[in-house]
Design a protein around this motif. Structure first.
Motif, short mmCIF file in Angstrom:
data_model
loop_
_atom_site.label_atom_id
_atom_site.label_comp_id
_atom_site.label_asym_id
_atom_site.label_seq_id
_atom_site.Cartn_x
_atom_site.Cartn_y
_atom_site.Cartn_z
N ASP A 84 46.06 52.75 45.25
CA ASP A 84 46.77 53.76 44.47
C ASP A 84 45.88 54.33 43.35
O ASP A 84 46.27 54.39 42.18
N LEU A 85 44.71 54.73 43.74
CA LEU A 85 43.74 55.22 42.76
C LEU A 85 44.17 56.54 42.16
O LEU A 85 44.82 57.37 42.83
N SER A 86 43.80 56.73 40.90
CA SER A 86 44.10 57.99 40.21
C SER A 86 42.80 58.52 39.61
O SER A 86 41.83 57.78 39.46
N PRO A 87 42.77 59.79 39.24
CA PRO A 87 41.57 60.36 38.63
C PRO A 87 41.12 59.58 37.39
O PRO A 87 39.93 59.56 37.07
N ASP A 88 42.06 58.93 36.70
CA ASP A 88 41.71 58.12 35.52
C ASP A 88 40.85 56.91 35.88
O ASP A 88 40.26 56.30 34.98
N ASP A 89 40.80 56.57 37.14
CA ASP A 89 39.98 55.44 37.58
C ASP A 89 38.53 55.86 37.85
O ASP A 89 37.70 55.00 38.15
N THR A 90 38.25 57.12 37.76
CA THR A 90 36.89 57.60 37.98
C THR A 90 35.94 57.02 36.94
O THR A 90 36.18 57.14 35.74
N ALA A 91 34.90 56.37 37.42
CA ALA A 91 33.96 55.70 36.52
C ALA A 91 32.83 55.09 37.34
O ALA A 91 32.92 55.02 38.57
N VAL A 92 31.82 54.63 36.63
CA VAL A 92 30.82 53.77 37.25
C VAL A 92 31.32 52.34 37.09
O VAL A 92 31.66 51.91 35.98
N TYR A 93 31.40 51.64 38.19
CA TYR A 93 31.90 50.27 38.19
C TYR A 93 30.71 49.31 38.25
O TYR A 93 29.85 49.43 39.13
N TYR A 94 30.70 48.38 37.32
CA TYR A 94 29.61 47.41 37.22
C TYR A 94 30.11 46.00 37.53
O TYR A 94 31.18 45.60 37.06
N CYS A 95 29.30 45.28 38.25
CA CYS A 95 29.56 43.87 38.52
C CYS A 95 28.86 43.03 37.46
O CYS A 95 27.73 43.34 37.05
N ASN A 96 29.52 41.98 37.05
CA ASN A 96 28.95 41.05 36.09
C ASN A 96 29.17 39.63 36.57
O ASN A 96 30.24 39.31 37.10
N ALA A 97 28.16 38.80 36.37
CA ALA A 97 28.29 37.39 36.76
C ALA A 97 27.64 36.50 35.70
O ALA A 97 26.57 36.82 35.19
N ASP A 98 28.33 35.43 35.40
CA ASP A 98 27.79 34.42 34.47
C ASP A 98 27.22 33.30 35.34
O ASP A 98 27.98 32.47 35.87
N ILE A 99 25.91 33.32 35.52
CA ILE A 99 25.26 32.47 36.50
C ILE A 99 24.57 31.29 35.82
O ILE A 99 23.82 31.48 34.85
N VAL A 100 24.82 30.11 36.32
CA VAL A 100 24.19 28.90 35.78
C VAL A 100 22.74 28.87 36.24
O VAL A 100 22.45 28.93 37.44
N VAL A 101 21.82 28.77 35.25
CA VAL A 101 20.39 28.80 35.58
C VAL A 101 19.65 27.55 35.13
O VAL A 101 18.48 27.38 35.45
N GLY A 102 20.33 26.68 34.37
CA GLY A 102 19.67 25.48 33.88
C GLY A 102 20.49 24.24 34.17
O GLY A 102 21.72 24.29 34.23
N MET A 103 19.80 23.13 34.32
CA MET A 103 20.48 21.87 34.65
C MET A 103 21.43 21.44 33.54
O MET A 103 22.35 20.67 33.78
N ARG A 104 21.20 21.92 32.32
CA ARG A 104 22.08 21.55 31.21
C ARG A 104 23.19 22.58 31.00
O ARG A 104 23.85 22.57 29.96
N GLY A 105 23.35 23.44 31.95
CA GLY A 105 24.46 24.38 31.89
C GLY A 105 24.15 25.72 31.27
O GLY A 105 25.06 26.53 31.07
N SER A 106 22.88 25.98 30.97
CA SER A 106 22.56 27.29 30.41
C SER A 106 22.83 28.37 31.46
O SER A 106 22.69 28.14 32.66
N THR A 107 23.25 29.53 30.98
CA THR A 107 23.67 30.59 31.90
C THR A 107 22.95 31.89 31.63
O THR A 107 22.38 32.10 30.56
N GLN A 108 23.00 32.77 32.60
CA GLN A 108 22.42 34.11 32.48
C GLN A 108 23.51 35.13 32.78
O GLN A 108 24.14 35.10 33.84
N ASP A 109 23.73 36.00 31.83
CA ASP A 109 24.70 37.07 31.99
C ASP A 109 24.04 38.19 32.79
O ASP A 109 23.14 38.86 32.30
N THR A 110 24.48 38.36 34.02
CA THR A 110 23.79 39.23 34.96
C THR A 110 24.63 40.44 35.31
O THR A 110 25.81 40.29 35.66
N TRP A 111 24.03 41.63 35.24
CA TRP A 111 24.71 42.88 35.53
C TRP A 111 24.09 43.58 36.73
O TRP A 111 22.87 43.54 36.93
N GLY A 112 24.93 44.24 37.49
CA GLY A 112 24.45 45.08 38.56
C GLY A 112 24.12 46.47 38.05
O GLY A 112 24.32 46.79 36.88
N GLN A 113 23.62 47.31 38.96
CA GLN A 113 23.23 48.68 38.60
C GLN A 113 24.42 49.62 38.52
O GLN A 113 24.31 50.70 37.93
#
Length: 121
Positions: A84-113
């Motif tokens: 049920d999309l509307s013109p108000d939904d027009t935008a660039v949609y970005y994916c984001n992921a909080d990815i674990v990169v270290g054994m102690r739980g450190s993470t990387q905030d990762t964005w798509g294009q």
């Protein structure tokens, strides 16, 4: 590590689109994934997010009941079903992921294009 979106395009009002976002290079896991969008002249806003371990979801009020976020079985791909999309939904949609990169739980905030969604009236 990176994430890459796909599935954007042009759709008429009332139509549907499904966005996909695949994470790659992930070794230790992903805490949560989400979709944001940015319309021309506006700030980027959260559309929906999901916690990978629990499946708990969050939605912006403007998309509740119309959009659904979900994960693949391997939990490395996130989908956004948009109905049920509307013109108000027009935008660039970005994916984001909080990815674990270290054994102690450190993470990387990762964005798509980003992927452009255009809804015509």
């Amino acid at each position: 590590v990176q994430v890459k979106e796909s599935g954007g395009g042009l759709v008429q009002a009332g139509g549907s689109l499904r966005l996909s976002c695949a994470a790659s290079g992930v070794v230790l896991g992903i805490n949560n994934m989400g979709w944001y969008r940015q319309a021309p002249g506006k700030q980027r806003e959260l559309v929906a997010s999901i916690i990978n371990s629990s499946g708990s979801t969050t939605y912006a009020d403007s998309v509740k009941g119309r959009f659904t976020i979900s994960l693949s079985g391997a939990k490395s791909t996130v989908y956004l079903q948009m109905n049920d999309l509307s013109p108000d939904d027009t935008a660039v949609y970005y994916c984001n992921a909080d990815i674990v990169v270290g054994m102690r739980g450190s993470t990387q905030d990762t964005w798509g294009q980003g992927t452009l969604v255009t809804v015509s009236s």
